[in-house]
Design an enzyme around this catalytic site. Structure first.
Site, PDB file in Angstrom:
ATOM      1  CB  SER A 151      38.155  34.297  33.539  1.00 30.75           C
ATOM      2  OG  SER A 151      36.792  34.639  33.563  1.00 30.75           O
ATOM      3  CG  ASP A 228      35.504  32.714  41.298  1.00 33.42           C
ATOM      4  OD1 ASP A 228      34.625  33.560  41.101  1.00 33.42           O
ATOM      5  OD2 ASP A 228      36.447  32.505  40.517  1.00 33.42           O
ATOM      6  CG  HIS A 261      36.584  35.254  38.532  1.00 33.30           C
ATOM      7  ND1 HIS A 261      36.882  33.955  38.190  1.00 33.30           N
ATOM      8  CD2 HIS A 261      36.410  35.915  37.367  1.00 33.30           C
ATOM      9  CE1 HIS A 261      36.868  33.839  36.876  1.00 33.30           C
ATOM     10  NE2 HIS A 261      36.590  35.009  36.353  1.00 33.30           N
TER      11      HIS A 261
END
Length: 269
Positions: A151, A228, A261
């Protein structure tokens, strides 16, 4: 540079997770980081290193505790280096007002705005930490380093790699924020850390950087979950894919089924 102090140690897959604390001149505060030392077959053989950059809300602990990556690191003989995601303990006004900015959300850049002048995670990861490791851990070979992250940390890994290809053998990322200048997380962070000049933002945007830094021989590896919920508006993997195609930069983008996620290596669950 004053050496780090060991604050914890735990055995895992024949090696050791060790946590260290030190004062960072770059950030102006005490910082912690983890090293996973795999079992060594030879005291004279130096270990290659893999830097892991964590995502929003994380500390240096999340990846080490949750990922299980030590199993592979143990079998492959690779040391894992997990730094924190921002300075801590500076008590800057507003640093803890939101989960996606400030503490735990350093975005691996060098802030230029006065209030956030200590947020210099780019220099910490690229310059200070490798120097500290090479000076105080002779068993590590920091000249054989790769970088990865998740991320926000995937964003950090990609941008750091592209601007320092000579320092890293490879880069990979899980669900990275690849085009932060065009997503809400990145716009919030960049406007506060870097000010209003969009040209400054592009220096920390992988999709922008790939047009300038594309003399890459080793393919960039990205794993991204198809389901996601942040993929369409925040992560924007297709934007980076398009930019790589334009300059013939080697990219392996593996779309995976599912993958929420905020999973095994994130702070938010």
């Amino acid at each position: 540079m004053e050496g780090p102090t060991e604050v914890s140690s735990a055995k895992m897959f024949g090696g050791y997770n060790k946590r260290y604390k030190h004062f960072s001149p770059t950030l102006g505060c005490s910082m912690t980081f983890y090293i996973y030392f795999p079992p060594s077959s030879s005291s004279s053989q130096k270990l290659p290193v893999l830097y892991w950059l964590s995502g929003l809300t994380c500390s240096d602990e999340n990846f080490i505790i949750k990922s299980g990556a030590q199993r592979a690191a143990s079998s492959e003989g690779v040391a894992l280096i997990a730094p924190d995601t921002s300075p801590r303990g500076l008590n800057v006004e507003g640093e803890a007002d939101s989960w996606d900015f400030g503490v735990g959300a350093g975005f691996y850049l060098n802030a230029t705005q006065e209030r956030w002048k200590n947020w210099r995670m780019y220099d910490y990861v690229v310059k200070e930490l490798p120097k500290l490791l090479s000076e105080h851990f002779p068993q590590l070979d920091t000249s054989r380093a790769s970088i990865s992250g998740h991320s926000m940390g995937g964003h950090g890994a990609l941008t750091i790699y592209l601007k320092n290809i000579d320092k890293y053998k490879s880069v990979s990322a899980f669900a990275p924020i690849v085009n932060p200048i065009n997503c809400a997380w990145g716009q919030k962070a960049f406007s506060n850390y870097l000010g209003g000049n969009k040209a400054d933002w592009e220096e920390y945007d992988a999709t922008s950087l790939i047009s300038k830094f594309n003399n890459i021989s080793t393919p960039i590896l990205i794993d991204q979950g198809e389901d996601d919920k942040f993929l369409p508006d925040q992560l924007l993997a297709h934007k980076f894919e398009e930019a790589c195609k334009k300059v013939n930069a080697p990219l392996v983008l593996r779309m995976q089924p599912g993958l929420w996620h905020f999973g095994a290596v994130s702070g938010l669950e």
